[in-house]
Design a protein around this motif. Sequence first.
Motif, PDB file in Angstrom:
ATOM      1  N   GLU A   8       0.843  -1.198   0.000  1.00 39.96           N
ATOM      2  CA  GLU A   8       0.000   0.000   0.000  1.00 39.96           C
ATOM      3  C   GLU A   8       0.878   1.249   0.000  1.00 39.96           C
ATOM      4  N   GLU A   9       0.372   2.298  -0.591  1.00 33.47           N
ATOM      5  CA  GLU A   9       1.101   3.560  -0.620  1.00 33.47           C
ATOM      6  C   GLU A   9       1.149   4.148   0.786  1.00 33.47           C
ATOM      7  N   LEU A  10       2.210   4.830   1.098  1.00 28.97           N
ATOM      8  CA  LEU A  10       2.380   5.467   2.403  1.00 28.97           C
ATOM      9  C   LEU A  10       1.226   6.436   2.657  1.00 28.97           C
ATOM     10  N   GLU A  11       0.522   6.244   3.749  1.00 28.29           N
ATOM     11  CA  GLU A  11      -0.657   7.056   4.081  1.00 28.29           C
ATOM     12  C   GLU A  11      -0.340   8.554   4.107  1.00 28.29           C
ATOM     13  N   LEU A  12       0.761   8.925   4.704  1.00 27.99           N
ATOM     14  CA  LEU A  12       1.147  10.334   4.790  1.00 27.99           C
ATOM     15  C   LEU A  12       1.318  10.949   3.399  1.00 27.99           C
ATOM     16  N   GLY A  33      10.025  18.052   3.363  1.00 29.11           N
ATOM     17  CA  GLY A  33      11.155  17.183   3.705  1.00 29.11           C
ATOM     18  C   GLY A  33      10.779  16.017   4.596  1.00 29.11           C
ATOM     19  N   LYS A  34       9.900  16.257   5.574  1.00 31.57           N
ATOM     20  CA  LYS A  34       9.484  15.189   6.487  1.00 31.57           C
ATOM     21  C   LYS A  34       8.809  14.059   5.712  1.00 31.57           C
ATOM     22  N   ILE A  35       7.951  14.398   4.757  1.00 35.16           N
ATOM     23  CA  ILE A  35       7.258  13.372   3.971  1.00 35.16           C
ATOM     24  C   ILE A  35       8.252  12.656   3.060  1.00 35.16           C
ATOM     25  N   LYS A  36       9.183  13.399   2.437  1.00 37.69           N
ATOM     26  CA  LYS A  36      10.190  12.756   1.584  1.00 37.69           C
ATOM     27  C   LYS A  36      11.029  11.761   2.385  1.00 37.69           C
ATOM     28  N   ARG A  37      11.431  12.149   3.593  1.00 40.40           N
ATOM     29  CA  ARG A  37      12.247  11.260   4.422  1.00 40.40           C
ATOM     30  C   ARG A  37      11.465   9.994   4.795  1.00 40.40           C
ATOM     31  N   GLU A  38      10.205  10.166   5.179  1.00 35.58           N
ATOM     32  CA  GLU A  38       9.385   9.008   5.547  1.00 35.58           C
ATOM     33  C   GLU A  38       9.100   8.129   4.331  1.00 35.58           C
ATOM     34  N   LEU A  39       8.872   8.749   3.177  1.00 36.44           N
ATOM     35  CA  LEU A  39       8.637   8.009   1.951  1.00 36.44           C
ATOM     36  C   LEU A  39       9.889   7.208   1.563  1.00 36.44           C
ATOM     37  N   HIS A  40      11.041   7.836   1.672  1.00 34.20           N
ATOM     38  CA  HIS A  40      12.305   7.155   1.359  1.00 34.20           C
ATOM     39  C   HIS A  40      12.499   5.946   2.268  1.00 34.20           C
ATOM     40  N   ALA A  41      12.265   6.119   3.555  1.00 31.05           N
ATOM     41  CA  ALA A  41      12.412   5.012   4.497  1.00 31.05           C
ATOM     42  C   ALA A  41      11.398   3.908   4.197  1.00 31.05           C
ATOM     43  N   LEU A  43       9.931   3.188   1.280  1.00 32.06           N
ATOM     44  CA  LEU A  43      10.295   2.498   0.046  1.00 32.06           C
ATOM     45  C   LEU A  43      11.535   1.623   0.241  1.00 32.06           C
ATOM     46  N   SER A  44      12.500   2.109   1.016  1.00 35.87           N
ATOM     47  CA  SER A  44      13.703   1.307   1.295  1.00 35.87           C
ATOM     48  C   SER A  44      13.320   0.020   2.024  1.00 35.87           C
ATOM     49  N   ASN A  45      12.452   0.155   3.001  1.00 38.12           N
ATOM     50  CA  ASN A  45      11.999  -1.010   3.749  1.00 38.12           C
ATOM     51  C   ASN A  45      11.248  -1.978   2.831  1.00 38.12           C
ATOM     52  N   GLU A  46      10.413  -1.430   1.946  1.00 35.28           N
ATOM     53  CA  GLU A  46       9.656  -2.260   1.003  1.00 35.28           C
ATOM     54  C   GLU A  46      10.593  -3.081   0.110  1.00 35.28           C
ATOM     55  N   GLN A  47      11.757  -2.528  -0.202  1.00 33.60           N
ATOM     56  CA  GLN A  47      12.739  -3.198  -1.061  1.00 33.60           C
ATOM     57  C   GLN A  47      13.784  -3.959  -0.248  1.00 33.60           C
ATOM     58  N   SER A  48      13.577  -4.074   1.052  1.00 30.04           N
ATOM     59  CA  SER A  48      14.521  -4.756   1.947  1.00 30.04           C
ATOM     60  C   SER A  48      15.904  -4.118   1.872  1.00 30.04           C
ATOM     61  N   CYS A  49      15.951  -2.816   1.664  1.00 25.62           N
ATOM     62  CA  CYS A  49      17.197  -2.043   1.585  1.00 25.62           C
ATOM     63  C   CYS A  49      18.143  -2.584   0.517  1.00 25.62           C
ATOM     64  N   ILE A  50      17.566  -3.012  -0.608  1.00 26.05           N
ATOM     65  CA  ILE A  50      18.335  -3.542  -1.734  1.00 26.05           C
ATOM     66  C   ILE A  50      17.994  -2.707  -2.962  1.00 26.05           C
ATOM     67  N   GLU A  60      19.714   4.901   3.728  1.00 24.84           N
ATOM     68  CA  GLU A  60      19.151   6.226   3.469  1.00 24.84           C
ATOM     69  C   GLU A  60      20.240   7.239   3.090  1.00 24.84           C
ATOM     70  N   TYR A  61      21.491   6.917   3.392  1.00 31.65           N
ATOM     71  CA  TYR A  61      22.587   7.839   3.126  1.00 31.65           C
ATOM     72  C   TYR A  61      23.212   7.669   1.742  1.00 31.65           C
ATOM     73  N   ASP A  62      22.997   6.508   1.111  1.00 30.51           N
ATOM     74  CA  ASP A  62      23.621   6.283  -0.195  1.00 30.51           C
ATOM     75  C   ASP A  62      22.603   5.883  -1.267  1.00 30.51           C
ATOM     76  N   SER A  63      21.359   6.345  -1.099  1.00 28.49           N
ATOM     77  CA  SER A  63      20.333   6.033  -2.091  1.00 28.49           C
ATOM     78  C   SER A  63      19.387   7.229  -2.237  1.00 28.49           C
ATOM     79  N   HIS A  64      18.523   7.131  -3.222  1.00 23.56           N
ATOM     80  CA  HIS A  64      17.525   8.174  -3.444  1.00 23.56           C
ATOM     81  C   HIS A  64      16.269   7.534  -4.013  1.00 23.56           C
ATOM     82  N   ILE A  65      15.202   8.291  -4.037  1.00 23.41           N
ATOM     83  CA  ILE A  65      13.952   7.796  -4.603  1.00 23.41           C
ATOM     84  C   ILE A  65      14.032   7.945  -6.109  1.00 23.41           C
TER      85      ILE A  65
END
Length: 77
Positions: A8-12, A33-41, A43-50, A60-65
């Motif tokens: 599901e898409e991030l509610e925020l 910025g707060k929404i971008k940071r939460e969205l990035h986290a 999506l990263s979690n959804e991809q198992s940080c891969i 979160e430090y070496d990737s982007h959306i």
Amino acid sequence: MKWIKKTEELELFMEWKKLENPGWKPIWDAIPGKIKRELHAYLSNEQSCICCYCGKSVSEYDSHIEHIKPQNIYKDS
């Protein structure tokens, strides 16, 4: 390329997009910025940080959306 099972898409993020009106369109550069940071986290979690392209671990430090439509071409997306 790694296949990502989308959840599901991030509610925020959905709530922010619902603010669209005749005088304002939710574009990438307008996301707070707060929404971008939460969205990035999220999506990263959804991809198992891969990285879905190369398969390497990312943080979160070496990737982007990534965008399906290149922002330099689709400026209003």
